[in-house]
Design an enzyme around this catalytic site. Sequence first.
Site, PDB file in Angstrom:
ATOM      1  CE  LYS A  50      -1.731  -3.976 111.106  1.00 37.09           C
ATOM      2  NZ  LYS A  50      -2.147  -3.463 109.780  1.00 37.09           N
ATOM      3  CB  ALA A  66       0.894   1.727 107.608  1.00 35.83           C
ATOM      4  CG  ASP A  67      -4.402  -0.733 111.113  1.00 34.07           C
ATOM      5  OD1 ASP A  67      -4.254  -1.943 110.866  1.00 34.07           O
ATOM      6  OD2 ASP A  67      -5.510  -0.199 111.300  1.00 34.07           O
ATOM      7  CB  THR A  68      -5.870   2.294 106.495  1.00 28.76           C
ATOM      8  OG1 THR A  68      -4.572   2.576 105.964  1.00 28.76           O
ATOM      9  CG2 THR A  68      -6.872   3.297 105.943  1.00 28.76           C
ATOM     10  N   GLY A 103      -2.290   5.306 110.497  1.00 32.04           N
ATOM     11  CA  GLY A 103      -1.228   5.449 111.475  1.00 32.04           C
ATOM     12  C   GLY A 103       0.015   4.755 110.951  1.00 32.04           C
TER      13      GLY A 103
END
Length: 196
Positions: A50, A66-68, A103
């Site tokens: 991203k 961010a990615d969860t 992340g």
Amino acid sequence: MRVILASGSPRRRELLTNLGVTFEVVVSGEDEDSPETNPEKLAGDLGLLKARSVASLHPDAVVIAADTVVAAGEELLAKPADAAENAAFIRKLAGRTHHVFTGVTVISPSGTLSGVERTDVEFRPLTEKEVQFYAASGEGLDKAGGYGIQGVGMGLVSRVNGDYSNIVGFPLALVMRLLRRAGVTVWNDATGAGRP
């Protein structure tokens, strides 16, 4: 310094605002599908993907993404498609511990910084009525794992081990550390209020 949040998440916008950072939002259009099955690596990879997507269009800016990812044992739980799948997710998580990985990547003209935060979350045992009530609320439909701890979903949780803000999808200690290393001022405003 121009800062871009590569996320449309209202929770991430609110948390970044609370850090005293002035920023704009540019949502990454990247596909989040991946064959990766390790949740920690997947969260890191998607956050980086991203950030790179938006940074390629704004090379002069500091871009944060961010990615969860939510892992229940070996199973990864994304955003549920509908209330029925949301109920299935909550049923799976009831009475057990699962892991939330976020992340975070910050890309600036001086380089790329990344990290992954992990928080362990234990749900209390739930009745079927509670599962159905929560799924019908719609709160979990746009969230990895199918619940939002910052809302009614807080009532599902009996214990948290780790960074609470990570469960919301934006681990603040990690975010602050990466932004500061990229040269972004955090928790300081023009009047000098706040301390790093």
